[in-house]
Scaffold this motif. Sequence first.
Motif, mmCIF file in Angstrom:
data_model
loop_
_atom_site.group_PDB
_atom_site.id
_atom_site.type_symbol
_atom_site.label_atom_id
_atom_site.label_comp_id
_atom_site.label_asym_id
_atom_site.label_seq_id
_atom_site.Cartn_x
_atom_site.Cartn_y
_atom_site.Cartn_z
ATOM 1 N N ALA A 70 -12.623 -7.595 -17.455
ATOM 2 C CA ALA A 70 -11.928 -7.290 -16.208
ATOM 3 C C ALA A 70 -11.745 -8.493 -15.305
ATOM 4 N N PHE A 71 -12.731 -9.380 -15.262
ATOM 5 C CA PHE A 71 -12.662 -10.509 -14.342
ATOM 6 C C PHE A 71 -12.061 -11.752 -14.971
ATOM 7 N N LEU A 72 -12.689 -12.200 -16.028
ATOM 8 C CA LEU A 72 -12.368 -13.539 -16.517
ATOM 9 C C LEU A 72 -11.027 -13.646 -17.203
ATOM 10 N N ALA A 73 -10.546 -12.578 -17.858
ATOM 11 C CA ALA A 73 -9.265 -12.678 -18.559
ATOM 12 C C ALA A 73 -8.130 -13.078 -17.612
ATOM 13 N N PRO A 74 -7.864 -12.324 -16.539
ATOM 14 C CA PRO A 74 -6.772 -12.729 -15.647
ATOM 15 C C PRO A 74 -7.054 -14.031 -14.912
ATOM 16 N N LEU A 75 -8.323 -14.263 -14.592
ATOM 17 C CA LEU A 75 -8.665 -15.501 -13.906
ATOM 18 C C LEU A 75 -8.407 -16.707 -14.797
ATOM 19 N N CYS A 76 -8.788 -16.596 -16.061
ATOM 20 C CA CYS A 76 -8.587 -17.707 -16.999
ATOM 21 C C CYS A 76 -7.105 -17.973 -17.208
ATOM 22 N N TRP A 77 -6.321 -16.896 -17.333
ATOM 23 C CA TRP A 77 -4.881 -17.114 -17.515
ATOM 24 C C TRP A 77 -4.267 -17.736 -16.264
ATOM 25 N N ALA A 78 -4.680 -17.268 -15.100
ATOM 26 C CA ALA A 78 -4.173 -17.855 -13.859
ATOM 27 C C ALA A 78 -4.522 -19.337 -13.787
ATOM 28 N N THR A 79 -5.723 -19.680 -14.247
ATOM 29 C CA THR A 79 -6.149 -21.083 -14.235
ATOM 30 C C THR A 79 -5.295 -21.914 -15.189
ATOM 31 N N LEU A 80 -5.031 -21.389 -16.377
ATOM 32 C CA LEU A 80 -4.247 -22.117 -17.379
ATOM 33 C C LEU A 80 -2.804 -22.332 -16.941
ATOM 34 N N THR A 81 -2.263 -21.383 -16.192
ATOM 35 C CA THR A 81 -0.846 -21.478 -15.821
ATOM 36 C C THR A 81 -0.613 -22.196 -14.496
ATOM 37 N N THR A 82 -1.684 -22.488 -13.759
ATOM 38 C CA THR A 82 -1.504 -23.141 -12.454
ATOM 39 C C THR A 82 -2.148 -24.520 -12.363
ATOM 40 N N ARG A 83 -3.111 -24.797 -13.233
ATOM 41 C CA ARG A 83 -3.798 -26.091 -13.166
ATOM 42 C C ARG A 83 -3.272 -27.026 -14.235
ATOM 43 N N SER A 84 -3.295 -28.285 -13.964
ATOM 44 C CA SER A 84 -2.885 -29.296 -14.932
ATOM 45 C C SER A 84 -3.929 -29.408 -16.025
ATOM 46 N N GLU A 85 -3.449 -29.520 -17.281
ATOM 47 C CA GLU A 85 -4.398 -29.645 -18.383
ATOM 48 C C GLU A 85 -5.123 -30.977 -18.357
ATOM 49 N N ASN A 86 -4.609 -31.919 -17.551
ATOM 50 C CA ASN A 86 -5.298 -33.218 -17.450
ATOM 51 C C ASN A 86 -6.650 -33.081 -16.773
ATOM 52 N N ASN A 87 -6.852 -31.972 -16.065
ATOM 53 C CA ASN A 87 -8.102 -31.765 -15.350
ATOM 54 C C ASN A 87 -9.161 -31.047 -16.177
ATOM 55 N N MET A 88 -8.877 -30.812 -17.471
ATOM 56 C CA MET A 88 -9.846 -30.106 -18.307
ATOM 57 C C MET A 88 -9.888 -30.718 -19.698
ATOM 58 N N THR A 89 -11.025 -30.587 -20.337
ATOM 59 C CA THR A 89 -11.182 -31.102 -21.685
ATOM 60 C C THR A 89 -10.579 -30.119 -22.681
ATOM 61 N N SER A 90 -10.460 -30.556 -23.937
ATOM 62 C CA SER A 90 -9.924 -29.699 -24.986
ATOM 63 C C SER A 90 -10.803 -28.463 -25.180
ATOM 64 N N ASP A 91 -12.127 -28.647 -25.125
ATOM 65 C CA ASP A 91 -13.034 -27.512 -25.289
ATOM 66 C C ASP A 91 -12.886 -26.517 -24.141
ATOM 67 N N GLU A 92 -12.729 -27.043 -22.944
ATOM 68 C CA GLU A 92 -12.559 -26.168 -21.787
ATOM 69 C C GLU A 92 -11.255 -25.363 -21.902
ATOM 70 N N TYR A 93 -10.205 -26.037 -22.360
ATOM 71 C CA TYR A 93 -8.910 -25.371 -22.538
ATOM 72 C C TYR A 93 -9.033 -24.239 -23.554
ATOM 73 N N ASP A 94 -9.708 -24.537 -24.675
ATOM 74 C CA ASP A 94 -9.887 -23.526 -25.722
ATOM 75 C C ASP A 94 -10.681 -22.328 -25.201
ATOM 76 N N THR A 95 -11.715 -22.622 -24.431
ATOM 77 C CA THR A 95 -12.573 -21.558 -23.913
ATOM 78 C C THR A 95 -11.805 -20.653 -22.961
ATOM 79 N N LEU A 96 -11.023 -21.251 -22.078
ATOM 80 C CA LEU A 96 -10.225 -20.471 -21.123
ATOM 81 C C LEU A 96 -9.157 -19.643 -21.848
#
Length: 1068
Positions: A70-96
Amino acid sequence: MAPKGGTCFFLLFLACAALAIPPDGMPKDKRDFRDIAKKLTTEMWNFKNLPTMLMQMRNSSVASACYMQAFLAPLCWATLTTRSENNMTSDEYDTLLSAAKPALRNMPFNLPTDVGRWQNLKKMMKVLMEVYDAVSKDQRTRVVRWAKPQIIQKYFNCTMRPPSDPRSMLMKSCNPSLEWLKVEALTMMGPYISRLATKDVDSSPKDQLCDFFHSGQFASAMNMTSKINPSLGKKFLERFRDCFRGKEFAENVDKLGILACHFYAAPDLTPDISRKLLSELKYCDDFSNPKIKQLKMSLVKSVMSNTNSTEALGELGTSVTLLSPKQLSEIPDKPLKELLKHVGSTVQWTRGQQRTLSKKLLCGNVSSHDCWKSGALKSLPPHYLQSVASGLPSSVLKNIRSILPDKEGLNNMCKQMTKGQLMALLQGPLGQMVPSEMVQKLPGRLLHRLSLNNLDKANISLDQVVSKTWSRSQAAVFAKNMMHDGKKFHWKLRSVFQGVTAEMIDDVADNETQDMAQAITETPQWLSKAQAGWAARKLFATMEKDRVDYFKNVTVEEMNNIPTNLLLHLPPRKVRDLPDSVCPVFLEKIEEANLSSLPHRSPSRPALTQRALLCLAEGPDLSGLTNETVSKLGPLLCELQPFQLLQMASDVLNFSLQEMASCQHIPQRHRADIIQLVEQTFGDPSDWTAETMETLGPLLLLDDNATSALPYKPWMKDVLYFLKSGMRPSKALGKKIFDLTTTTTTTTSNSRSTMSGDEEITVALIEELEMDNVYWKPTQLAQMSNKTFLATLETLGAVSDYGADQLAVLSKKATEVLGPVSQMTDSVVKQMGCITRGFSNADLEKLPFSLDTLEEIDKCGWKEPQMEAVWKGVTSYHNLQVQQLDAADMVALSQFICGLNSSEFGQLTLNAFKDAVGSMDGVQCSYEVAQHLKNLAVSAFGKPNTWTEAQVSELGNIVAGLDSAELASLDPAVFSFISKSCIRHIQHLDALSATQLKALGPDNAAMLTSEQRASLSDEQLAALESALIGSPDQTERSDESGTPSLNVEGISALMKPFLLLLMGSLLL
């Protein structure tokens, strides 16, 4: 010391309590995902903590479903679509990305402007492929439109965006002929390639596209796709054919996947290749294009040409239904029984096939007439009964003793039975059950046939009631019983909600109104327009008791708590009063709304549309709207008026019109101008490509003249078949398809020729046209050969609306081919179907009609004198007396009960009538004859002024037999329970009061004819208009129910003690 992650879980449970998420995981409302994401993003979480918390949860045995889903799914997608991938590692991207997937299955989602690295794009497309089956068609198209520029940008470092797009300034332009659709792109897009534009397929290098097909990757990618546009399918076929020489392509048909559904012109194939292609065709929709069925039939013929026909039979699978009754009769018993055991209830046999199977397995060489009389079925093994029961006469079903005891077996057996057959089962082998046992053990189709008389005798618990699916009249009985049982009325009603009245909703206590509204929201499929209006007005009135001008200063949280399908009924003035502060949540609700419960004429529709536009444009000027903002209108896009569309930028107008082609309903008053706007925007339809017609055709087909004017192009018929499957039947469309099928075009001269009366009608033409055979001229039908007539008799007999001249020709041909009427058998009569309506009344008396045959042909448009003749013939042929008719017989008589005379009506058994009447809902006699049925109803249920909602619903069209005084005596509460099909046959509507007319509700009010309206006074017309638009003082009914859930405060209260205990254990 707290264990590793203790603080994390403390925050988890605190968040669950604070946001009041139901403890079973996913929020009920899809829009709640976005709300949760916003709350969490703005109030609670820091991005850098998020991947760490996800990884800790993944490694923990106490990870919370509430948190993850309920919480993390929409939050993670919102993070992926609004934040630059330069601010996260490959592992972090995969996890989100992994954690975001549940949200993609439960809400419309935005896609990121830029995913960053090429590998990120591959990962995101992989996740989007995994949720493909849960994504709408429009969303799939958006994914393709998004993925194409992403692939081009990442792989080729250029852009194909137009110069006007600001994003095109950041990168060089690509060569227009860039072949971007390489194997890697095809693989990455997977099933989404079914939404490509045809020109995109030309952007794939031949060698790579061929490799993609050869390897079987194309078929694998299309496994999740059940439909593909004809133009795209043909383009793929064209490109794939180029990968082979000669007959090599035919040898690779097992790699076609969904493309097999467009492989109409298959050459002569070997039995082995035919079997392969037949296997690929199993997921095609036979009803969308008759060519598919014709192809399957030719392939079945090829497979069956195998020297070992028994082995070939096993290879047909579900295509065995394409065997003719004659072919089925020639199969030896043992392999036929094995076949039935193998296909079970997964196939649908025609009536002719069902009769053939039942006779072959149960009668052998004995004639059907003698076999059924002998009672040989009493010891029939239950397994075979399940397969062949639908082909048995009702008279035989009444005497079966080896009935299947389990519910699943009964359900399979009943799937294709007529109402008369079902009633025969209830009277015969199942009649020994007591009503309460019937409720426990019978499947839905049989339960629906239980009369009110039987339900009154059943002692049914509340749990049993709400777990079943009931008819409208049955639901009305249960709803009233629940209200009067002295207990607190609750709203876990499901299908029983159909029986809820305005009075019941008005009586809901204010502190229970929100629960009622929530329950309605959760199962809206049972809600009628009237009921939705009642519930909405009750909810709004309760809210406005809290404070004056509630909707003028409604808060975001309060707006959130209003169920969307009830918000739609907000009166126009209150819609206009909504403050700008609630625009975001208002638009989110509107984007996902279903307008089916809102009357088409409701003034709330234009008010909601105007308010949504003001929210989007932040003012009256619509020129600044974009494709993205217009998409937020959801179904209200279909309500836009032409002048509003003309205010938009040209690209947004193009996009809007294409989106409107998917609308379920466009106001009648807008259609002509919108079609004109389509032609102004996209050009003359005669110049359109197949792809343009696929996209915009549904709008043109709204107008009969535009449909008739469609050009004769080689691809037009296939596109119309494709569009027809998703549209309401249209005579203009049927006639156009007929003309295209019977018209040949000479390519060299671009001339057309239509079949003349001298040209022979072929079997292939008749089988392809199916119901559109109604458009043959009598002179053309007269030229049909006897051989063709005999081969297509059942197809021609299935057409229900022939004219008198056509019937005269067809009935004459029937006697030429089949012999004189006096020599025709029951089997032949069944095959002739509606053609029998062409015989004289004297001949109709001689035909050997069975009661089961009458039920099959009751929709053929019979006149009452013909029905009288048929009934006389039935009584004479079967030596039947009217007093002998039981409930199953009355149901099987169906429309032909109108053929009884006044004396015979008086001889019908009252108890049998009470059991049968609920299954006689389609019977429509003249007013004079309907009065006889009405007299029976009065004897069975009392005077009309005492009739309940359930009884009025049960009586169906018989209500049209009431005289003016009787009609005026009906309780206003029952008017929304009158059958819709009955309304246009009621003769004394001018006797109704304004209150009664208002009580009709939107659906029934819309059924009045112009002649009925002309008989009403101005006051009555005003009342009728009030019913049509769903005004505040109307009375009406619904077809929905729902299961209430805890409200926000309730969940918080429930969770608090549990959370304290859990927090303590985690932090120890």
